[in-house]
Design a protein around this motif. Structure first.
Motif, PDB file in Angstrom:
ATOM      1  N   VAL A   1       0.847  -1.202   0.000  1.00  0.00           N
ATOM      2  CA  VAL A   1       0.000   0.000   0.000  1.00  0.00           C
ATOM      3  C   VAL A   1       0.882   1.251   0.000  1.00  0.00           C
ATOM      4  CG1 VAL A   1      -1.497   1.376   1.502  1.00  0.00           C
ATOM      5  CG2 VAL A   1      -2.030  -1.022   1.089  1.00  0.00           C
ATOM      6  N   LEU A   2       1.898   1.265   0.854  1.00  0.00           N
ATOM      7  CA  LEU A   2       2.731   2.468   0.983  1.00  0.00           C
ATOM      8  C   LEU A   2       3.588   2.721  -0.261  1.00  0.00           C
ATOM      9  CD1 LEU A   2       3.780   2.072   4.734  1.00  0.00           C
ATOM     10  CD2 LEU A   2       2.095   3.654   3.795  1.00  0.00           C
ATOM     11  N   ARG A   3       3.740   1.695  -1.103  1.00  0.00           N
ATOM     12  CA  ARG A   3       4.505   1.875  -2.345  1.00  0.00           C
ATOM     13  C   ARG A   3       3.619   2.309  -3.508  1.00  0.00           C
ATOM     14  NH1 ARG A   3       7.386  -3.027  -1.308  1.00  0.00           N
ATOM     15  NH2 ARG A   3       5.947  -4.090  -2.701  1.00  0.00           N
ATOM     16  N   THR A   4       2.297   2.283  -3.305  1.00  0.00           N
ATOM     17  CA  THR A   4       1.380   2.556  -4.408  1.00  0.00           C
ATOM     18  C   THR A   4       1.160   4.049  -4.593  1.00  0.00           C
ATOM     19  OG1 THR A   4       0.264   0.533  -3.761  1.00  0.00           O
ATOM     20  CG2 THR A   4      -0.893   1.907  -5.336  1.00  0.00           C
ATOM     21  N   GLY A   5       1.348   4.507  -5.826  1.00  0.00           N
ATOM     22  CA  GLY A   5       1.163   5.929  -6.138  1.00  0.00           C
ATOM     23  C   GLY A   5      -0.256   6.387  -5.852  1.00  0.00           C
ATOM     24  N   GLU A   6      -1.231   5.523  -6.188  1.00  0.00           N
ATOM     25  CA  GLU A   6      -2.643   5.903  -6.005  1.00  0.00           C
ATOM     26  C   GLU A   6      -2.930   6.193  -4.525  1.00  0.00           C
ATOM     27  OE1 GLU A   6      -5.307   3.212  -8.034  1.00  0.00           O
ATOM     28  OE2 GLU A   6      -7.063   4.122  -7.098  1.00  0.00           O
ATOM     29  N   PHE A   7      -2.282   5.433  -3.635  1.00  0.00           N
ATOM     30  CA  PHE A   7      -2.502   5.658  -2.201  1.00  0.00           C
ATOM     31  C   PHE A   7      -2.010   7.051  -1.808  1.00  0.00           C
ATOM     32  CE2 PHE A   7      -0.443   5.682   2.003  1.00  0.00           C
ATOM     33  CZ  PHE A   7      -1.569   5.564   2.800  1.00  0.00           C
ATOM     34  N   TRP A   8      -0.818   7.419  -2.277  1.00  0.00           N
ATOM     35  CA  TRP A   8      -0.263   8.720  -1.877  1.00  0.00           C
ATOM     36  C   TRP A   8      -1.034   9.874  -2.511  1.00  0.00           C
ATOM     37  CZ3 TRP A   8       2.096   9.006   2.407  1.00  0.00           C
ATOM     38  CH2 TRP A   8       2.816   7.904   2.881  1.00  0.00           C
ATOM     39  N   ASP A   9      -1.560   9.631  -3.737  1.00  0.00           N
ATOM     40  CA  ASP A   9      -2.442  10.653  -4.326  1.00  0.00           C
ATOM     41  C   ASP A   9      -3.653  10.837  -3.426  1.00  0.00           C
ATOM     42  OD1 ASP A   9      -0.820  11.009  -6.494  1.00  0.00           O
ATOM     43  OD2 ASP A   9      -1.969   9.722  -7.850  1.00  0.00           O
ATOM     44  N   ALA A  10      -4.197   9.707  -2.963  1.00  0.00           N
ATOM     45  CA  ALA A  10      -5.381   9.768  -2.095  1.00  0.00           C
ATOM     46  C   ALA A  10      -5.048  10.479  -0.782  1.00  0.00           C
ATOM     47  CB  ALA A  10      -5.913   8.358  -1.825  1.00  0.00           C
ATOM     48  N   VAL A  11      -3.847  10.233  -0.256  1.00  0.00           N
ATOM     49  CA  VAL A  11      -3.429  10.917   0.986  1.00  0.00           C
ATOM     50  C   VAL A  11      -3.371  12.429   0.743  1.00  0.00           C
ATOM     51  CG1 VAL A  11      -1.510  11.266   2.612  1.00  0.00           C
ATOM     52  CG2 VAL A  11      -2.167   8.952   1.939  1.00  0.00           C
ATOM     53  N   GLY A  12      -2.820  12.812  -0.414  1.00  0.00           N
ATOM     54  CA  GLY A  12      -2.728  14.237  -0.767  1.00  0.00           C
ATOM     55  C   GLY A  12      -4.118  14.869  -0.827  1.00  0.00           C
ATOM     56  N   HIS A  13      -5.049  14.196  -1.534  1.00  0.00           N
ATOM     57  CA  HIS A  13      -6.412  14.741  -1.640  1.00  0.00           C
ATOM     58  C   HIS A  13      -7.051  14.850  -0.249  1.00  0.00           C
ATOM     59  CE1 HIS A  13      -6.390  12.529  -5.750  1.00  0.00           C
ATOM     60  NE2 HIS A  13      -5.806  13.691  -5.845  1.00  0.00           N
ATOM     61  N   THR A  14      -6.823  13.818   0.567  1.00  0.00           N
ATOM     62  CA  THR A  14      -7.446  13.794   1.897  1.00  0.00           C
ATOM     63  C   THR A  14      -6.892  14.910   2.768  1.00  0.00           C
ATOM     64  OG1 THR A  14      -7.488  11.412   1.652  1.00  0.00           O
ATOM     65  CG2 THR A  14      -8.035  12.260   3.819  1.00  0.00           C
TER      66      THR A  14
ATOM     67  N   GLY B   1      -9.429  12.154  -9.161  1.00  0.00           N
ATOM     68  CA  GLY B   1      -9.099  13.454  -8.561  1.00  0.00           C
ATOM     69  C   GLY B   1      -9.731  13.691  -7.208  1.00  0.00           C
ATOM     70  N   THR B   2     -10.820  12.973  -6.881  1.00  0.00           N
ATOM     71  CA  THR B   2     -11.453  13.176  -5.580  1.00  0.00           C
ATOM     72  C   THR B   2     -11.369  11.909  -4.727  1.00  0.00           C
ATOM     73  OG1 THR B   2     -13.585  12.561  -6.497  1.00  0.00           O
ATOM     74  CG2 THR B   2     -13.096  14.888  -6.446  1.00  0.00           C
ATOM     75  N   GLU B   3     -10.459  11.037  -5.100  1.00  0.00           N
ATOM     76  CA  GLU B   3     -10.327   9.793  -4.325  1.00  0.00           C
ATOM     77  C   GLU B   3      -9.603  10.079  -3.012  1.00  0.00           C
ATOM     78  OE1 GLU B   3      -9.765   5.451  -5.884  1.00  0.00           O
ATOM     79  OE2 GLU B   3      -7.786   6.313  -5.526  1.00  0.00           O
ATOM     80  N   THR B   4     -10.281   9.852  -1.912  1.00  0.00           N
ATOM     81  CA  THR B   4      -9.671  10.044  -0.599  1.00  0.00           C
ATOM     82  C   THR B   4      -9.196   8.691  -0.066  1.00  0.00           C
ATOM     83  OG1 THR B   4     -11.818   9.758   0.417  1.00  0.00           O
ATOM     84  CG2 THR B   4     -11.129  12.013  -0.031  1.00  0.00           C
ATOM     85  N   VAL B   5      -8.501   8.710   1.053  1.00  0.00           N
ATOM     86  CA  VAL B   5      -7.954   7.462   1.585  1.00  0.00           C
ATOM     87  C   VAL B   5      -9.078   6.470   1.916  1.00  0.00           C
ATOM     88  CG1 VAL B   5      -6.463   6.440   3.330  1.00  0.00           C
ATOM     89  CG2 VAL B   5      -6.014   8.713   2.544  1.00  0.00           C
ATOM     90  N   ALA B   6     -10.155   6.985   2.522  1.00  0.00           N
ATOM     91  CA  ALA B   6     -11.255   6.084   2.895  1.00  0.00           C
ATOM     92  C   ALA B   6     -11.920   5.515   1.642  1.00  0.00           C
ATOM     93  CB  ALA B   6     -12.271   6.828   3.741  1.00  0.00           C
ATOM     94  N   TYR B   7     -12.058   6.337   0.611  1.00  0.00           N
ATOM     95  CA  TYR B   7     -12.687   5.851  -0.623  1.00  0.00           C
ATOM     96  C   TYR B   7     -11.776   4.816  -1.296  1.00  0.00           C
ATOM     97  CZ  TYR B   7     -15.687   5.783  -4.656  1.00  0.00           C
ATOM     98  OH  TYR B   7     -16.547   5.351  -5.618  1.00  0.00           O
ATOM     99  N   TYR B   8     -10.489   5.095  -1.289  1.00  0.00           N
ATOM    100  CA  TYR B   8      -9.515   4.155  -1.868  1.00  0.00           C
ATOM    101  C   TYR B   8      -9.584   2.810  -1.129  1.00  0.00           C
ATOM    102  CZ  TYR B   8      -4.904   2.255  -3.111  1.00  0.00           C
ATOM    103  OH  TYR B   8      -3.887   1.450  -3.529  1.00  0.00           O
ATOM    104  N   THR B   9      -9.730   2.893   0.192  1.00  0.00           N
ATOM    105  CA  THR B   9      -9.845   1.671   0.999  1.00  0.00           C
ATOM    106  C   THR B   9     -11.076   0.877   0.582  1.00  0.00           C
ATOM    107  OG1 THR B   9      -8.864   2.876   2.824  1.00  0.00           O
ATOM    108  CG2 THR B   9      -9.938   0.806   3.381  1.00  0.00           C
TER     109      THR B   9
END
Lengths: 315, 426
Positions: free
Chosen positions: A80-93, A265-273
């Motif tokens: 998870v911590l290596r995934t770009g999508e996760f960090w994008d989601a962290v940024g949005h959140t 663009g609006t994916e947050t950490v909870a939504y990604y989960t």
């Protein structure tokens, strides 16, 4: 002048009456039996799911092979911590959390101050102000999705009639704009809560403080910064704690308004989960993500609790 | 006064009883059999095709004929259907579930739905249209029974096209672009085209239809991603071009099918792709400003032909169901030719002979002749067990290209790389 303390004094406990000693006293077993139903409920709906989620997060749970769940240790966390999508989601959140929490407190303060004045028809105004907060989040999200609709939404119609924009805009069609529009919907819904907390705190401030300040020659602005704001701080910190935690795990409004799009663009950490765990069926990763969110929230909680503990105010 | 009126033993007994009651409250199996009645729980979707009222009427008719079986239908939005089925599967909450054409691979691999190959005799199979059977088939087996047969057709506003000097429906995608330019240049409407390009499955449906028309394919013969070259790439470039030229409504990027229907019905678009259900609603004066002006046609042709995306759905029995035979009886009833013919106006039947029935032709006289041709020419989305993961990656990359954040080549290459990794790990 009194002292407001945020820490409660501990009730005095007689020497030699610790919890273990009390358990083995005459009333001990009765107390256990009385507590048993609540303990079972708490264990069933809080402790067990927490432990089960932690356990799941260490396994590659693939529903394609029921019963075969290889142990991967911290592998899910590392992935998870290596995934770009996760960090994008962290940024949005993070952006969403800071923006909504700050503006909700700011507008809440303005509205709270307004409601605290001798306004005519104040009761009516107070009832209206609470309405957005009373709406379920799903309804609020659906309503704002309609308002922002590019073809038949109220916002485009209003801005065009006021000659602010010349042609209709797809407010939820651009990743960055969409994130801000979702924030607007969240701010509209949650500002009343902040306003009412602040209003309640404002009404506990004694009027003679302002009178004394006036006698000393302080103007309205000086009174606000020297009396009102410091005395509101403990309340503001509580609102910050509540709203930060809520905003960090925002899900439902995203689900209704944008589904994480456009272009994530609006994916947050909870939504990604949610997407990882339930749509993509990666339960192990989903569990790891849930714990990562919990750790983030715990981190905020500790900071805020420290702030609260230091929040002794004298007047 | 005594502090308590119960002894310690009595308290312990009460505690245990309370715990047992609490545990009992959490139990409860779907499909309980009380008093000789079998209760079935069925999961459907809310929108499009058959409405919840229609399904409730069909269910009542079934219960009347089968007094020993009671059915509880539940309705959720399409977007929530897959996740609801998956999450309810371990608890066995539903006996019957509505399954989209893209899910048999996943549901069969994960043993969520029961195999029904033995329940459908070969003679009956030959009476059903092939595209409908694909909705419940995976690797030579059947997992349910077809119920909704659908594909995306081409809809156009005849009045707008006529005002732009176009007398017949555009037959190719080049003609669509020419018609859109004519409509725009005459000032009839600002954005002649509207699509379902939101970050949702709807986007993949439109993309698949274009990929087919431009001669593309999702995977090559060895099972490697191939949509990033040839027709797959041409399809995305086409989509981007219509946006850049101002022919496609920018709101398309937030729209799913029902938004498209509303935009067309408001007279704000001249051409669109959509499922069968749009025809009746866009021509209903109560719901449309352009009623009577919306026509349906075969999807336009490209260099690779004119296949429509297969959007069929089937009814499946869950593996955990305790009432598999009753569930099958219910499915057989609501998917029977008699029932389907009666509701043909909302969803075309899966039965071949229905298309010659007067009742069906009269229900949709303009749609049936087009459907007879289009339903024989359909393209499937990939049948892979991790379809949702694949679809999500592709949706995001296509949207990045449409928003100009990546070139179409880069976006599809990235999607292909992610797909290869998804397929390897599943």
């Amino acid at each position: 002048m009194g002292v407001v303390q945020t820490k409660e004094a501990r009730p005095a406990v007689p020497r030699g009456s610790g919890p273990w000693r009390r358990l083995f006293s005459r009333e001990g077993p009765t107390a256990v039996v009385l507590l048993l139903p609540s303990l079972i409920v708490v264990f069933g709906i809080i402790i067990y799911p927490l432990l089960k989620t932690l356990y799941t997060s260490f396994f590659a749970v693939d529903s394609a092979f029921p019963g075969h769940y290889p142990f991967v240790g911290l592998g899910n966390y590392a992935h998870v911590l290596r995934t770009g999508e996760f960090w994008d989601a962290v940024g949005h959140t993070a952006y969403f959390t800071v923006l909504t929490t700050f503006l909700e407190v700011f507008f809440g303060l303005l509205i709270g101050l307004l409601l605290n004045t001798d306004l005519k028809g104040r009761w009516l105004f107070r009832s209206i102000v609470i309405l957005p907060w009373a709406l379920p989040t799903i309804v609020n999200g659906a309503m704002w999705r309609w308002i922002f609709n590019a073809d038949y939404g109220a916002l485009n119609a209003l801005l065009t009639q006021l000659h602010i924009i010349s042609h209709y805009k797809a407010w939820l069609g651009d990743p960055w704009t969409a994130l801000n529009m979702v924030a607007v919907a969240d701010i509209w819904k949650n500002t009343p809560l902040a306003a009412f907390f602040i209003l309640a705190a404002l009404q506990t401030i004694p009027g003679d403080l302002y009178e004394a300040a006036r006698v000393d020659g302080a103007g309205r602005l000086r009174s606000f910064f020297s009396i009102t704001l410091p005395l509101l701080m403990p309340t503001i910190v509580i609102i910050l704690v509540l709203r930060t935690m809520e905003a960090f795990k925002v899900f439902d409004i995203i689900y209704v308004m944008t589904g994480g799009g456009p272009a994530n663009g609006t994916e947050t950490v909870a939504y990604y989960t949610y997407v990882e765990a339930f749509s993509n069926q990666l339960f192990g990763e989903g569990a790891a993500l849930a714990y990562i969110i919990a750790i983030f929230i715990l981190f905020f909680a500790i900071i805020y609790m420290r702030m609260l503990q230091r929040g002794e105010v004298e007047y | 006064m005594r502090r308590g009126t119960y002894t310690r033993g009595e308290f312990l007994g009460l505690g245990v009883a309370g715990a047992v009651i609490l545990a009992g409250c959490g139990g409860g199996q779907g499909g309980s059999k009380g008093g000789g009645t079998t209760t079935l729980n069925a999961l459907f979707m809310q929108q499009a095709a058959y409405s919840s009222d229609n399904v409730n009427s069909m269910t009542k008719a079934f219960e009347k004929q089968n007094p020993g079986i009671k059915v509880n239908p539940t309705f959720v939005a399409y977007e929530a259907l897959h996740d609801k089925i998956i999450t309810a599967a371990p608890a066995g909450s539903y006996d019957v579930v509505l399954m989209d054409v893209i899910w048999p691979a996943e549901f069969a691999t994960k043993k969520i739905v029961a195999k029904t190959t033995g329940r459908i005799p070969p003679g009956e199979r030959s009476k059903i249209l092939g595209g409908a059977l694909q909705a419940v088939s995976y690797k030579g087996n059947y997992y349910g029974f077809p119920w909704i047969l659908d594909t995306k057709y081409f809809y156009y506003n005849e009045d707008m096209l006529r005002r732009a000097g176009i007398k017949r429906a555009p037959a190719t995608w080049d003609e669509v672009v020419a018609a859109a330019k004519a409509v725009k240049s005459k000032g009839i409407i600002k954005y002649p085209l509207v699509w379902s390009w939101a970050q949702a499955e709807a986007l993949i449906c439109d993309y698949t239809q274009l990929l087919g028309a431009f001669g593309g394919r999702f995977f090559d013969g060895s099972g490697n991603p191939a949509f990033n070259t040839g027709g797959g790439l041409a399809a995305l470039k086409f989509m981007k071009m219509t946006l850049d030229e101002g022919l496609t409504n920018p709101s398309s990027i937030t729209s799913i099918e029902d938004d498209v229907r509303k935009v067309v019905s408001q007279g704000q678009a001249a051409m669109a792709l959509n499922w069968t259900y749009m025809f009746a609603l866009a021509n209903d004066p109560k719901q449309s400003r352009v009623a009577g002006k919306i026509r349906i046609a075969h999807t336009p042709r490209g260099p690779g032909g004119a296949p429509g995306v297969n959007g069929s759905m089937g009814l499946a029995i869950t593996r955990g169901s305790q009432n598999q035979d009753a569930a099958w009886r219910y499915i057989q009833f609501i998917a029977s030719q008699k029932i389907q013919d009666r509701y043909a106006k909302l969803s075309l039947p899966v039965w071949k002979s229905s298309y010659d029935e007067k009742q069906v032709i009269d229900a949709l006289p303009q749609v049936v002749p087009v459907a007879k041709k289009q339903l024989n020419n359909m393209i499937l989305r990939p049948q892979v067990a991790s379809y949702n993961d694949f679809s999500h990656e592709l949706q995001v990359q296509i949207q990045l290209a449409l928003k100009g954040k990546k070139s179409p080549e880069q976006a599809l290459d990235d999607a292909a790389r992610a797909t290869a990794s998804i397929l390897k790990s599943s």
